[in-house]
Write a protein that holds these residues in place. Structure first.
Motif, PDB file in Angstrom:
ATOM      1  N   THR A  47      -1.191  -4.632  -3.878  1.00 54.30           N
ATOM      2  CA  THR A  47      -1.667  -4.779  -5.251  1.00 54.30           C
ATOM      3  C   THR A  47      -0.747  -5.728  -5.994  1.00 54.30           C
ATOM      4  O   THR A  47       0.475  -5.622  -5.902  1.00 54.30           O
ATOM      5  N   ALA A  54      -3.894  -7.923   6.935  1.00 53.86           N
ATOM      6  CA  ALA A  54      -4.166  -6.527   6.562  1.00 53.86           C
ATOM      7  C   ALA A  54      -3.192  -6.039   5.495  1.00 53.86           C
ATOM      8  O   ALA A  54      -3.588  -5.328   4.561  1.00 53.86           O
ATOM      9  N   GLU A  55      -1.916  -6.417   5.615  1.00 50.02           N
ATOM     10  CA  GLU A  55      -0.931  -6.021   4.602  1.00 50.02           C
ATOM     11  C   GLU A  55      -1.246  -6.667   3.255  1.00 50.02           C
ATOM     12  O   GLU A  55      -1.114  -6.023   2.210  1.00 50.02           O
ATOM     13  N   ALA A  92       0.829  -1.208   0.000  1.00 53.69           N
ATOM     14  CA  ALA A  92       0.000   0.000   0.000  1.00 53.69           C
ATOM     15  C   ALA A  92       0.864   1.259   0.000  1.00 53.69           C
ATOM     16  O   ALA A  92       0.465   2.296  -0.538  1.00 53.69           O
ATOM     17  N   SER A  93       2.068   1.166   0.559  1.00 57.34           N
ATOM     18  CA  SER A  93       2.994   2.302   0.598  1.00 57.34           C
ATOM     19  C   SER A  93       3.630   2.597  -0.761  1.00 57.34           C
ATOM     20  O   SER A  93       4.275   3.629  -0.925  1.00 57.34           O
ATOM     21  N   GLY A 115      -5.023  -8.008  -2.218  1.00 56.25           N
ATOM     22  CA  GLY A 115      -5.867  -6.905  -2.656  1.00 56.25           C
ATOM     23  C   GLY A 115      -6.020  -6.847  -4.165  1.00 56.25           C
ATOM     24  O   GLY A 115      -6.101  -7.865  -4.846  1.00 56.25           O
ATOM     25  N   GLY A 140      -4.121  -4.875   1.582  1.00 56.40           N
ATOM     26  CA  GLY A 140      -3.769  -3.546   1.103  1.00 56.40           C
ATOM     27  C   GLY A 140      -2.799  -3.541  -0.053  1.00 56.40           C
ATOM     28  O   GLY A 140      -2.554  -2.489  -0.663  1.00 56.40           O
TER      29      GLY A 140
END
Length: 165
Positions: free
Chosen positions: A78, A72-73, A36-37, A99, A76
């Motif tokens: 791609t 969760a990681e 996500a970062s 995700g 999030g």
């Protein structure tokens, strides 16, 4: 969600990995996992030439993510890939809870090219990701990269018929 310029940059990296796979005598597929970062966490290319038909980069991503990321990681992150996930890879993606998926060329496009070149279909149906993982967030294809991917796949079958164009 539309494919963004950042998405295209990641997809271009996948195409480069696909090119490396082809140069090594493998099928031209490449994929990366991006947090996500925005950090690239994992990158791989197809490695099936040794006889293990499960060595797809998208499946390797699912395995790596299950071992190294929290739920969760994973949710999030791609997955960017040169070609739409096959059913095996889509199932792996869904089971580990990754995700969004962004692909450059669709399974339907690849199947059309192969059919036009007279290449027999593989042993597994070319299903869209959403037929396997109905809740997935999926974007693709990326028209900017489709011709390049067709050329990579075409290079695998130099003695076959003409292009599907």
């Amino acid at each position: 969600m539309p494919i963004t310029p950042d998405d295209l940059d990641h997809l271009r990296r996948c195409v480069e990995l696909a090119r490396q796979a082809l140069a090594d005598g493998d099928e031209p597929f490449g994929s990366i996992l991006v947090a996500a970062s925005g950090e690239t966490l994992f990158a791989d290319r197809n490695r099936v030439r040794g006889g293990d038909a499960t060595r797809h980069p998208e499946f390797a991503i699912a395995r790596w993510a299950a071992e190294h990321l929290t739920p969760a990681e994973r949710a999030g992150a791609t997955v960017y890939t040169s070609g739409e996930h096959c059913p095996m890879c889509a199932a792996g993606h869904g089971w580990v809870g990754l995700g969004r998926i962004v692909y450059a060329a669709s399974s339907a496009q690849l199947a059309g090219w192969l059919d036009a070149w007279g290449v027999p279909p593989g042993p597994v149906a070319a299903l869209p990701i959403l037929d396997v993982v109905p809740g997935a967030v999926v974007d693709g294809p990326a028209p900017e990269l489709v011709d390049e991917l067709e050329a990579l796949h075409r290079a695998r079958f130099p003695d076959r018929g003409t292009s599907a164009q």
